[in-house]
Design an enzyme around this catalytic site. Structure first.
Site: not given
Ligand code: ARG
Length: 527
Positions: A140, A143, A146
């Site tokens: 994806k 955004h 992030h």
């Molecule tokens: N990729 C996830 C998202 O975009 C965030 C990951 C955060 N870190 C974790 N260890 N869960 O929502």
């Protein structure tokens, strides 16, 4: 650290009068913040922090009286030239010549180490921290959330490293559900890293100076999460629901008033199961003292559950895991009105800044306008983002972020560039053996007093991991430097005075630059 030598000197006198060890007093002595109503005093001791009766029913009048009594028992000496009592504080004014000399000598000597070498940090044990941040979902778009995770995580990592801690930076890619998890098929070997390198994401990392020690991803924990389910089962922590899903009871009374689903009905893992596997893996690999996760606050429950399950599994280090959460950014839209993703943010910030620079009268011929626009633009984004408490949501505004005056990153960059060119204009020579004792104007004293506080501000940010303390410190520093720049000319002053003022401005610029770098901003020298 300049402030340290003053604090120590004040503490040693207090220690005799109060019969307390000086080490216990140091943290109760703080530099007085510079405000519009100018204060003369440089340091204050809060009476409440040294009296036995620290209960709230100790009346304000009592505190004032105690402050007066204590002030009467203290004597001025070679370091402190004046002692007075305020409402609940004893105030100390440092010998003016000594103030200028000590502060400037220390800043010029320590350079980027100024502040971090302070003894305020001497009792803080050096630790190893794993910091996970950025963590986009590969399939994806990257955004704003992030982006925020990236700049917040980078700041926390920078600050920890500056303070002497060891940091491992992890980017945990959401690659789950892609045809083959990226990491599963060898992310490192099959050129996906190349793809990442050419992406705006990598571009952002390189300006911001962000790097990662480790790329990991959800898909990597596919098999390991099955082992986690097995362990949970063996420990009697896994319960099956009628629907066939697997849950862990997190309630105190074991009545399922709070639980977490860790397995789908087809036996496959969930986001949290993979996070359990990843956390255990990280701890095994790095045996760190603390693990920090930086995401938006919508994931607060997720991380609370994660830490709770780890604790139930017998991992006591779960108590040393921390979720640093941040709020939502509203209204981040391009001129075309769309919700924006990373490449749009970068394009927008660059083009808006280029336009502002082109129309500003003050803009000089800049060598690389694109690069400067980008650095200034990113500073604007970062300062807008870091001004408040991380957990609060805020309304994003390009116009507000990009104002050249007022409390913006543009203003910080502008101040830095001006101070830098001042140094260039006057030969940029190494300033040694300069007699700075002549810096006695109120505007010079304000800058010196503000420089005294830098270590305390770093200390606060290191305690609560909030960048806002450093941000407001740097904005004030810039305002004070701008005023001093106007009222204390270098050009046309007698050589000794000119040199002393240059020293003052150089010190201000050095501290400004190192603070900006901690925040993830690259200071520009022209704009
Ligand atoms: N990729 C996830 C998202 O975009 C965030 C990951 C955060 N870190 C974790 N260890 N869960 O929502």
């Amino acid at each position: 650290m300049a402030a340290c030598s003053f604090r120590r000197s004040i503490a040693s006198q207090l220690s005799k009068v109060l019969d307390l060890p000086p080490e216990n007093l140091i943290k109760s002595i703080s530099a007085v913040p510079v405000s519009k109503k100018r204060h003369v005093a440089d340091f204050q001791l809060s009476i409440a922090s040294v009296t036995e009766d620290s209960s709230s029913d100790c009346l304000a009048q009592d505190l004032h009286l105690q402050a007066q009594k204590l002030a009467e028992r203290l004597k001025c000496d070679a370091v402190v030239r004046e002692i007075s009592a305020g409402p609940g504080t004893v105030n100390f004014t440092i010998n003016r010549e000594l103030l200028a000399k000590t502060v400037l000598q220390q800043v010029l000597k320590d350079g980027s180490q100024y502040g971090v070498k302070s003894e305020l940090f001497s009792t803080v044990p050096r630790q190893k921290a794993v910091i996970e941040f950025s963590s986009p979902n590969i399939a994806k778009k990257f955004h704003v959330g992030h982006l925020r995770s990236t700049i917040v995580g980078n700041f926390i990592a920078n600050l920890k490293v500056a303070l002497g801690h060891e940091v491992i930076r992890i980017n945990y890619l959401g690659d789950w559900g892609m045809q083959f998890g990226l990491l599963g098929v060898g992310f490192q070997h099959f050129g996906n890293k190349e793809k990442l390198k050419s992406s705006p994401l990598q571009h952002l990392f390189e300006r911001l100076g962000v790097h990662f020690d480790e790329y990991s991803g959800e898909s990597f924990y596919h098999e390991k999460s099955q082992e986690i389910l097995k362990t949970l089962e063996d420990k009697g922590l896994l319960q099956k629901t009628i629907k066939g899903t697997g849950i862990v009871d997190l309630s105190e009374k074991k009545d399922l008033s709070s639980f977490s689903t860790v397995m789908r009905s087809d036996g496959t893992s969930l986001y949290i199961t993979r996070d359990l596997a990843a956390a255990i893996d990280r701890m095994n690999k790095h045996s760190c003292d603390t693990m920090i996760y930086v995401t938006d606050k919508s994931q607060s429950n997720h991380f609370q559950h994660l830490f709770q399950i780890l604790k139930l599994m017998g991992y006591d280090w779960a108590e040393r895991c921390q979720h640093v959460s941040f709020g939502l950014v509203q209204g981040m839209k391009t001129r075309r009105g769309e919700v924006i993703f990373l490449e749009d943010v970068l394009n927008e910030v660059r083009s808006r800044m280029l336009q502002n620079m082109a129309s500003a009268k003050t803009t000089k011929e800049v060598e690389d306008p694109m690069e400067t626009a980008e650095k200034v633009g990113l500073a604007a984004l970062i300062i807008q983002d870091f001004r408040g408490l991380l957990s609060s949501d805020y309304q994003f505004s390009w116009d507000r972020a990009l104002q050249s005056r007022g409390d913006t990153g543009v203003f910080l960059q502008y101040t830095h560039a001006r101070l830098h060119s001042l140094e260039q204009m006057h030969g940029n020579e190494q300033l040694t053996d300069v007699n700075v004792a002549c810096l006695q104007e109120p505007d010079a004293i304000s800058v010196l007093q503000h420089l005294l506080r830098y270590d305390e501000v770093l200390y606060r940010s290191s305690q609560d991991l909030q960048p806002k303390h450093i941000v407001s410190y740097l904005l004030t520093l810039s305002h004070l430097a701008a005023v001093a720049h106007k009222t204390l000319p270098v050009k046309g002053s007698a050589p000794e005075l000119a040199q002393a003022r240059l020293c003052l401005f150089q010190a201000a610029r050095l501290v400004l630059a190192s603070g900006m770098k901690l925040l993830g901003i690259t200071p520009v020298t022209q704009m």
